[in-house]
Design an enzyme around this catalytic site. Structure first.
Site, PDB file in Angstrom:
ATOM      1  N   GLY A  16       0.796  -1.227   0.000  1.00 11.60           N
ATOM      2  CA  GLY A  16       0.000   0.000   0.000  1.00 11.60           C
ATOM      3  C   GLY A  16       0.826   1.274   0.000  1.00 11.60           C
ATOM      4  O   GLY A  16       1.964   1.317   0.487  1.00 11.60           O
ATOM      5  N   ARG A  20      -2.699   8.689   3.506  1.00  8.76           N
ATOM      6  CA  ARG A  20      -2.882   9.586   4.646  1.00  8.76           C
ATOM      7  C   ARG A  20      -1.598   9.868   5.414  1.00  8.76           C
ATOM      8  O   ARG A  20      -1.566  10.734   6.287  1.00  8.76           O
ATOM      9  CB  ARG A  20      -3.948   9.011   5.592  1.00  8.76           C
ATOM     10  CG  ARG A  20      -5.373   9.191   5.077  1.00  8.76           C
ATOM     11  CD  ARG A  20      -6.369   8.598   6.045  1.00  8.76           C
ATOM     12  NE  ARG A  20      -6.445   7.156   5.924  1.00  8.76           N
ATOM     13  CZ  ARG A  20      -7.080   6.364   6.788  1.00  8.76           C
ATOM     14  NH1 ARG A  20      -7.644   6.882   7.868  1.00  8.76           N
ATOM     15  NH2 ARG A  20      -7.122   5.059   6.596  1.00  8.76           N
ATOM     16  N   LYS A  27       4.508   3.442   3.045  1.00  4.77           N
ATOM     17  CA  LYS A  27       4.051   3.448   4.430  1.00  4.77           C
ATOM     18  C   LYS A  27       4.861   2.507   5.317  1.00  4.77           C
ATOM     19  O   LYS A  27       5.237   2.876   6.437  1.00  4.77           O
ATOM     20  CB  LYS A  27       2.564   3.092   4.498  1.00  4.77           C
ATOM     21  CG  LYS A  27       2.035   3.053   5.920  1.00  4.77           C
ATOM     22  CD  LYS A  27       0.523   3.057   5.991  1.00  4.77           C
ATOM     23  CE  LYS A  27      -0.121   1.822   5.449  1.00  4.77           C
ATOM     24  NZ  LYS A  27      -1.563   1.762   5.769  1.00  4.77           N
ATOM     25  N   ASP A 109       1.505  -3.110   8.040  1.00  5.44           N
ATOM     26  CA  ASP A 109       1.428  -1.825   8.747  1.00  5.44           C
ATOM     27  C   ASP A 109       0.854  -1.981  10.156  1.00  5.44           C
ATOM     28  O   ASP A 109       0.344  -1.021  10.722  1.00  5.44           O
ATOM     29  CB  ASP A 109       0.590  -0.825   7.949  1.00  5.44           C
ATOM     30  CG  ASP A 109      -0.853  -1.267   7.765  1.00  5.44           C
ATOM     31  OD1 ASP A 109      -1.197  -2.402   8.168  1.00  5.44           O
ATOM     32  OD2 ASP A 109      -1.656  -0.474   7.227  1.00  5.44           O
ATOM     33  N   GLY A 146     -13.033  -3.327   9.192  1.00  7.32           N
ATOM     34  CA  GLY A 146     -14.067  -4.259   8.797  1.00  7.32           C
ATOM     35  C   GLY A 146     -14.777  -4.822  10.011  1.00  7.32           C
ATOM     36  O   GLY A 146     -14.127  -5.207  10.994  1.00  7.32           O
ATOM     37  N   GLU A 159     -16.582  -4.811   5.212  1.00  3.13           N
ATOM     38  CA  GLU A 159     -15.669  -3.680   5.225  1.00  3.13           C
ATOM     39  C   GLU A 159     -16.405  -2.398   5.607  1.00  3.13           C
ATOM     40  O   GLU A 159     -17.600  -2.247   5.359  1.00  3.13           O
ATOM     41  CB  GLU A 159     -14.997  -3.515   3.854  1.00  3.13           C
ATOM     42  CG  GLU A 159     -14.095  -4.667   3.468  1.00  3.13           C
ATOM     43  CD  GLU A 159     -12.973  -4.871   4.459  1.00  3.13           C
ATOM     44  OE1 GLU A 159     -12.292  -3.884   4.822  1.00  3.13           O
ATOM     45  OE2 GLU A 159     -12.773  -6.017   4.893  1.00  3.13           O
TER      46      GLU A 159
END
Length: 464
Positions: A16, A20, A27, A109, A146, A159
């Protein structure tokens, strides 16, 4: 915690972008206690006994792949060049995970997961003969997660962007950490569809497909919710870092570390600390720093990849990078040693001293206001204040060698390359450009001239 070699593979999802985070850095490579986020789940998996690891890379994948190969060389790297969801990532990795009996899938993450939690998770999956197990937790604000919807013995995951009505108020959420029986996952992986708000292939949809085919699916809701927290922005990264910091500090204090102010102590995950160590407030320990038995670390010290040997005294406001302080040696306050510097046994570096790529011999001292670079100093030698080894000639770094039992006068400049023998003295203020033999006094000063009446004449000229 050892697992059968072919029983489990562990797949880390790390493709990913992390929009943000507001950063061009992938990330999972953002630093938490000076290690990338991705380091933590990989290290936890290894500690839990899982040796077959793979990482899915995508955004900034070259950097993530390079870091993975340098730090976890046995881990496979699998590319997801289009980020089409977690189900799509799992499908791309199928040629790799097909070799195992079970595949554990973790979020790259989510750095706070513990090794014990992963080991217990795997044991529960095997004990219950589950086709799919996943970790869930309860959270006061489930936004972004989710939802785990339990309907009698059946359950499904919805989700956040697809949740509606009462589903939005459900506070049991999916951690994004799964174990699949490989045969069960293989049977449904090609059936995943992307009819959802994101237009992605969701891995949680595999749970419903497995359950619909009669497979056993279990949500395991236990443990500390902090372990499952993911990172999506800089605030969450800072919060996770503080949780990990407290966890690490507590673990050392439980083993006997004396710390006057735990809230001001920052310790990286690779640091090692021995027994009878005392650390004063506002200290940072990073990288592969090792503090041996009986050492003292004073306030405002920052150590990075440093080794502090037994009974050494770091007096405070010291910076050490990639360097060693020997047994009973001392440093500080306000001193800096870098690039493979070394203080040998009972050596000392004092106030406003910088040492770079040099060895200070046993019982030798560099007490104050000196720069020592690319230098070897013998035993029982004293370096006077203001001494500088002039190691750079504009093209290359040159070395200085100073022998045993030397007395170096204040403000001596050694113009490298130069060798100083044993039992040598230098006159204060000397510029040494040639070798000095054993037992000699080296003096390199311009001849002093006294100009009579100069001050009076200068004042007269100024008044005109």
């Amino acid at each position: 915690m050892n697992q059968p070699e072919r029983s489990f593979g562990v797949l880390l999802l790390a493709a990913g972008k992390g929009t943000r985070m507001r950063s061009q850095t992938p990330k999972v490579l953002h630093l938490m206690l000076e290690e990338p986020i991705l380091y933590y789940p990989l290290a936890a998996a290894q500690e839990a006994g899982f040796n077959n690891l793979a990482v899915i890379v995508g955004f900034g994948g070259e950097a993530v792949e390079s870091w993975t190969r340098n730090n976890f060389p046995s881990a496979a790297v699998i590319w997801q060049r289009e980020q089409l969801g977690t189900g799509h990532a799992a499908k791309l990795a199928q040629p790799w995970w097909s070799a195992f009996d079970n595949i554990m899938i973790l979020a790259g993450d989510a750095p706070l997961i513990r090794a014990k939690t992963l080991a217990d998770f795997a044991a529960r999956h095997i004990e219950k003969s589950n086709d799919c197990s996943f970790l869930s937790f309860k959270i006061e604000d489930p936004t972004g997660y989710g939802r785990v919807i339990r309907e009698g013995e059946r359950l499904r995951v919805v989700e956040h962007k697809d949740a509606k009505g009462d589903e939005l108020s459900v506070n049991e959420v999916n951690s994004g950490m799964y174990i699949f029986n490989v045969k069960a996952l293989s049977a449904v992986i090609d059936k995943l569809e992307c009819h959802n708000a994101q237009g992605e292939f969701y891995l949680p949809d595999a749970l419903a497909l497995i359950a619909a085919g009669g497979g056993r699916v279990e949500a395991i809701c236990e443990g500390d919710p902090d372990e499952y927290l993911g990172i999506n922005d800089q605030f969450q990264l800072a919060s996770a870092a503080d949780i990990m910091r407290k966890r690490i500090v507590r673990s050392f204090m439980e083993k006997g570390l004396q710390c006057m102010d735990p809230s001001s102590l920052w310790i990286g995950p690779k640091v090692k600390i021995g027994s009878n160590v005392i650390i004063h407030p506002s200290v940072q320990l990073w990288g592969e720093t090792e503090i041996c038995d009986g050492a003292f670390i004073g306030s405002f010290t920052v150590l990075r990849n440093a080794k502090i040997c037994g009974d050494a005294n770091i007096k405070g406001s010291v910076r050490l990078n990639d360097s060693i302080v020997g047994p009973r040696a001392s440093a500080g306050p306000f001193s800096f040693m870098r690039e493979h510097g070394e203080l040998m046994e009972n050596a000392h570096m004092g106030r406003f001293v910088e040492i770079k790529k040099s060895r200070i011999g046993k019982d030798s001292k560099v007490p104050h206001l000196s720069y020592i670079g690319d230098t070897q100093i013998g035993e029982n030698t004293n370096i006077g204040a203001g001494t500088i080894t002039c190691n750079y000639d504009g093209v290359r770094k040159n070395s200085t060698k100073i022998g045993d039992n030397c007395l170096i006068g204040s403000d001596t400049m050694f113009v490298a390359p130069v060798e100083i023998g044993d039992e040598v003295s230098t006159g204060a203020g000397s510029v040494i450009t040639e070798n000095i033999p054993d037992g000699a006094l080296g003096v390199g000063r311009a001849k002093q001239r006294n100009i009579q009446g100069w001050s009076k004449r200068a004042r007269t000229e100024k008044d005109k």
